[in-house]
Design an enzyme around this catalytic site. Structure first.
Site, PDB file in Angstrom:
ATOM      1  N   CYS A 146      29.251  -5.517 -26.961  1.00 13.05           N
ATOM      2  CA  CYS A 146      30.171  -4.663 -27.727  1.00 13.05           C
ATOM      3  C   CYS A 146      29.595  -4.334 -29.098  1.00 13.05           C
ATOM      4  O   CYS A 146      29.631  -5.163 -30.005  1.00 13.05           O
ATOM      5  CB  CYS A 146      31.523  -5.370 -27.864  1.00 13.05           C
ATOM      6  SG  CYS A 146      32.705  -4.441 -28.857  1.00 13.05           S
ATOM      7  N   CYS A 149      32.101  -4.386 -31.960  1.00 19.22           N
ATOM      8  CA  CYS A 149      32.467  -5.736 -32.421  1.00 19.22           C
ATOM      9  C   CYS A 149      31.333  -6.378 -33.221  1.00 19.22           C
ATOM     10  O   CYS A 149      31.575  -7.025 -34.234  1.00 19.22           O
ATOM     11  CB  CYS A 149      32.783  -6.656 -31.254  1.00 19.22           C
ATOM     12  SG  CYS A 149      33.716  -5.912 -29.922  1.00 19.22           S
ATOM     13  N   ASP A 150      30.112  -6.243 -32.751  1.00 20.60           N
ATOM     14  CA  ASP A 150      29.033  -7.095 -33.263  1.00 20.60           C
ATOM     15  C   ASP A 150      27.928  -6.365 -34.027  1.00 20.60           C
ATOM     16  O   ASP A 150      27.041  -7.009 -34.591  1.00 20.60           O
ATOM     17  CB  ASP A 150      28.386  -7.863 -32.089  1.00 20.60           C
ATOM     18  CG  ASP A 150      29.394  -8.785 -31.410  1.00 20.60           C
ATOM     19  OD1 ASP A 150      30.320  -9.236 -32.091  1.00 20.60           O
ATOM     20  OD2 ASP A 150      29.249  -9.036 -30.203  1.00 20.60           O
TER      21      ASP A 150
END
Ligand code: NAP
Length: 321
Positions: A146, A149-150
């Site tokens: 992701c 997200c990261d």
């Protein structure tokens, strides 16, 4: 022996299922949550956030929160209002008549284990992975699925994206906001992605392509430090260093339990009515990633779980007899 019917049974315990549980419990629906089993990667309790380390984009946590810790808070909150959580995996459902039947264990048993007046499906989705050794251990430690997200963790670092579809290019383009260089590793010499995404990626000076290359090994025991790629035509292998690797080879919604009973979209996700969690079966609702092929975020899953609980509550009110 026939079993008593619960007002609502929630199948799945990621952000969608547990938010549905909080709302359903507070509406006195006494929800039963079948949260999955830890041994299973596809429907483990807590869902995909259990495979994440820092979550920095979930509102309300200005300093970030660990994925498993966040899911524990969801559970605690649901249980505080009386939701019953059982650590089991549903093996079969019968949505042909009400109250609906849900089996745990032997799917051939003549009677279901549980019955529900309404069912909320929140079985989530899983990112397709390469299936290499050490993969599960490295997720959240340099290996990610992701970018939203990261990506932030890889500021000014060199990273790689595996895949050649729209997801891979979208992730690669997004990641150039942070990384100094993004290498797209693709197993063929031609991309599957749409022309417009290809044009954007080719025009991005931070993106490089490594063609005809298969990732055959992750380097690093507890933290990823790179990958070994194999040339698909020559078989030659080379170790490449990366601070992070994003696998973007597609997603698979966890719908097998509903095969032949609920209609799916062309891409395999559960079909729900527009702007609602209602499925085509009265009294059956779906929320979270199992029906969302577009946003796929914890916060959107949680929001749709809230919608599903409200939809179930209103449906029960309207169908009280
Ligand atoms: P996809 O279109 O199925 O592409 C998957 C990619 O991963 C392919 O390039 C495939 O290689 C590669 N791949 C699959 N298994 C692999 C493996 N084991 N090892 C190495 N590579 C592997 O999946 P997606 O990119 O997630 O897209 C899914 C759908 O969502 C598509 O319809 C896409 O158009 C849509 N989508 C659209 C957007 C957008 O419009 N912005 C963004 C994301 C997704 P091969 O090409 O060799 O098969």
């Amino acid at each position: 022996m026939s079993v008593d019917a619960h007002k609502t049974i929630i199948i799945g315990s990621g952000p969608a299922g547990l938010t549905a549980a909080i709302y359903a419990a507070r509406a006195n629906l006494e929800p039963l949550v079948l949260e999955g089993e830890p041994s299973s990667t596809s429907d483990q309790p807590g869902g995909q956030l259990m495979l994440t380390t820092d979550v920095e984009n979930y509102p309300g946590f200005p300093d970030g929160v660990m994925g498993p810790e966040l899911m524990q808070m969801f559970r605690d909150q649901a249980q505080r209002f009386g939701a019953e959580l059982v650590t089991v995996r549903a093996s079969r459902v019968d949505l042909s008549s009400r109250p609906f039947g849900v089996w745990v264990g032997d799917p051939e048993a003549s009677e279901p284990t549980y019955r529900g007046e309404t069912i909320i499906i929140s079985t989530g989705a899983q990112s397709l992975m390469l299936g290499l050794p050490n993969e599960n251990e490295l997720v959240g430690h340099g290996l990610s699925t992701c970018a939203t997200c990261d990506g932030f963790f890889f500021r000014d670092l060199e990273i790689a994206v595996v895949g050649g579809g729209d997801s891979a290019l979208e992730e690669a383009i997004f990641l150039t906001k942070f990384a100094s260089k993004v290498t797209v590793i693709h197993r063929r010499d031609e991309l599957r992605a749409s022309k417009i995404m290809q044009d954007r990626a080719f025009a991005n000076p931070k993106i490089e392509f490594r063609w005809n290359s298969r990732v055959v090994e992750y380097c690093g025991d507890t933290k990823l430090s790179g990958v070994v790629v194999e040339d698909t035509s020559t078989g030659e292998r080379e170790e490449l260093s990366f601070a992070g690797v994003f696998v973007a080879i597609g997603h698979k919604p966890n719908t097998w339990l509903f095969d032949g009973q609920l209609p799916l979209k062309d891409n395999g996700y559960l079909l729900t009515e527009p702007d609602s969690s209602r499925t085509l079966i009265d009294g059956v609702f779906a929320c979270g990633d199992v029906q969302d092929d577009y946003y796929r975020q914890a916060i959107t899953a949680a929001g749709s779980g809230c919608q599903a609980a409200i939809d179930a509550e209103r449906w029960l009110e309207a169908n009280e007899d």
